[in-house]
Design an enzyme around this catalytic site. Structure first.
Site, PDB file in Angstrom:
ATOM      1  N   GLY A   1       0.801  -1.202   0.000  1.00  0.00           N
ATOM      2  CA  GLY A   1       0.000   0.000   0.000  1.00  0.00           C
ATOM      3  C   GLY A   1       0.841   1.262   0.000  1.00  0.00           C
ATOM      4  N   CYS A   2       0.194   2.379   0.318  1.00  0.00           N
ATOM      5  CA  CYS A   2       0.869   3.660   0.267  1.00  0.00           C
ATOM      6  C   CYS A   2       1.687   3.901   1.535  1.00  0.00           C
ATOM      7  CB  CYS A   2      -0.143   4.795   0.069  1.00  0.00           C
ATOM      8  SG  CYS A   2      -1.213   5.068   1.497  1.00  0.00           S
ATOM      9  N   ALA A   3       2.371   5.040   1.558  1.00  0.00           N
ATOM     10  CA  ALA A   3       3.246   5.374   2.682  1.00  0.00           C
ATOM     11  C   ALA A   3       2.502   6.025   3.834  1.00  0.00           C
ATOM     12  CB  ALA A   3       4.371   6.296   2.193  1.00  0.00           C
TER      13      ALA A   3
END
EC number: 2.3.2.31
Length: 387
Positions: free
Chosen positions: A355-357
């Site tokens: 997923g994203c940060a």
């Protein structure tokens, strides 16, 4: 119905002290009580001052407003250089004095196991006497809940530089109780923001999002089930207002007693485990029959700890009774350090598995960036959201 109360008479003019026991009717006022004391002592009532809970009482104060019990003590002072005053002058002097000693306090009473009306009592911090007179009125909850805030003079020990020691008692059973600063009377009969009910006693975190006690209890129990309590120093693990988007939090964990004793005990256990898991000196007992979490300050020990609950002794590195560490390197710790990053607020080790940060910490509730390890900003979203 009459109550038996103890009168502590301090006659500064004659340098004498004495105790008097009186039967007092709840429908009497202070003026009538002063007349009764005058009959017993031959001291003119105009020369007396009546002090209760650290405050001088007006003659118009009714006894029923003082929440009297058999243990109640009321102090009568006769000043050294007293001047006889007419009733009018005496009442005018006390017009600025708040006669509502009871106030609108609510407490959690352990004996009653429920939310109850409460009463505030003030004692001398040195001798625990109730024969005190406050030099200034409390202005907020901090003045009452924190120590060394309100200076007093004590007629019992007369030690200089004293402060008030405030305590709350249950109005029903007279036991000491914990003040609930978020619980208040619903004077305007405002609707609960969840069920639209209009209870007489409600919970208000200071945001005016009123919630009834039943809905507040259900909200806490659902939060406990998945342990969505977040660490909010200095309040510890707590929860925010039930109203969507409101960031107000419960500032005192005594309110969580409303869940019931077993649920409150579960909250304490889980909160302790979470706190210890993010603390460098936190240890969890590896004994499968225990699992107790506790703090351990290592100093210069041999790397072993003993559980204070089951007394199981183990190595803190390999968690075995007989140490099986093959080297000074803790491979588990090395793996954690290599694959995780620490939350910038609570230091909880966090692994990103896709997923994203954008990271939302489940321990303290902070939104932060896994890439730059700081609070999540708009720049993070555009510069390295998926890096």
């Amino acid at each position: 119905m009459p109550n038996v109360v103890t009168i502590l008479l301090h006659d500064r003019k004659m340098d004498q002290r004495r105790n008097i026991t009186l039967n007092v009717d709840n429908n009497e006022n202070i003026a009538e009580l002063m007349k009764n004391v005058e009959k017993l002592t031959n001291i003119p009532s105009e020369e007396l001052e009546v002090v209760f809970c650290g405050k001088k009482l007006a003659k118009s104060t009714f006894m029923k407003d003082l929440s009297l019990t058999p243990a109640t003590q009321i102090m009568f002072l006769r000043p050294k250089n007293c001047v006889q005053l007419t009733n009018t002058k005496f009442d005018n002097m006390n017009k600025s004095t708040d006669t509502s000693i009871l106030g609108s306090f609510y407490v959690w009473c352990k004996k009653c196991d429920d939310v109850q009306r409460g009463k505030l009592r003030v004692y001398c911090q040195n001798c625990a006497s109730t024969s005190v007179l406050v030099k200034s009125e409390p202005q907020n909850w901090v003045d009452v809940l924190k120590s060394k805030r309100i200076p007093v003079t004590c007629e019992n020990c007369s030690v200089p530089g004293l402060f008030a020691d405030f305590k709350f008692k249950c109005l029903k059973c007279n036991d000491l109780a914990a003040a609930l600063t978020h619980v208040r009377g619903n004077w305007q009969m405002t609707e609960c923001c969840v069920c639209d009910g209009k209870d007489k006693v409600v919970v208000d975190l200071g945001c005016n999002h009123i919630i009834c006690q039943n809905c507040f209890k259900d909200y806490l129990l659902s939060t406990l089930e998945e342990f969505r309590f977040t660490n909010r120093p200095p309040y510890g693990f707590t929860t925010s207002c039930v109203y969507p988007g409101c960031n107000r939090v419960v500032k005192d964990v005594h309110h969580f007693h409303i869940m019931g004793q077993s649920s409150y005990s579960e909250y304490q256990r889980k909160a302790t485990e979470r706190l210890i898991s993010i603390d460098d000196e936190g240890v969890t007992c590896p004994n499968v029959a225990c699992g107790q979490s506790f703090f351990w300050e290592p100093y210069d020990d041999d790397g072993r700890s003993q559980c204070p609950d089951c007394f199981f002794t183990f190595c803190r590195k390999c968690t075995e009774r007989e140490c099986k560490c093959q080297s000074d390197d803790d491979l588990t710790k090395l793996t954690i350090d290599a694959t995780t990053r620490r939350c910038p607020r609570c230091n909880a080790a966090t692994e990103r598995n896709g997923g994203c940060a954008h990271i939302h910490c489940t321990s303290c509730g902070m939104d932060w960036c896994f890439k730059c390890v700081t609070e999540w900003k708009e720049e993070c979203q555009w510069d390295h959201w998926f890096n």
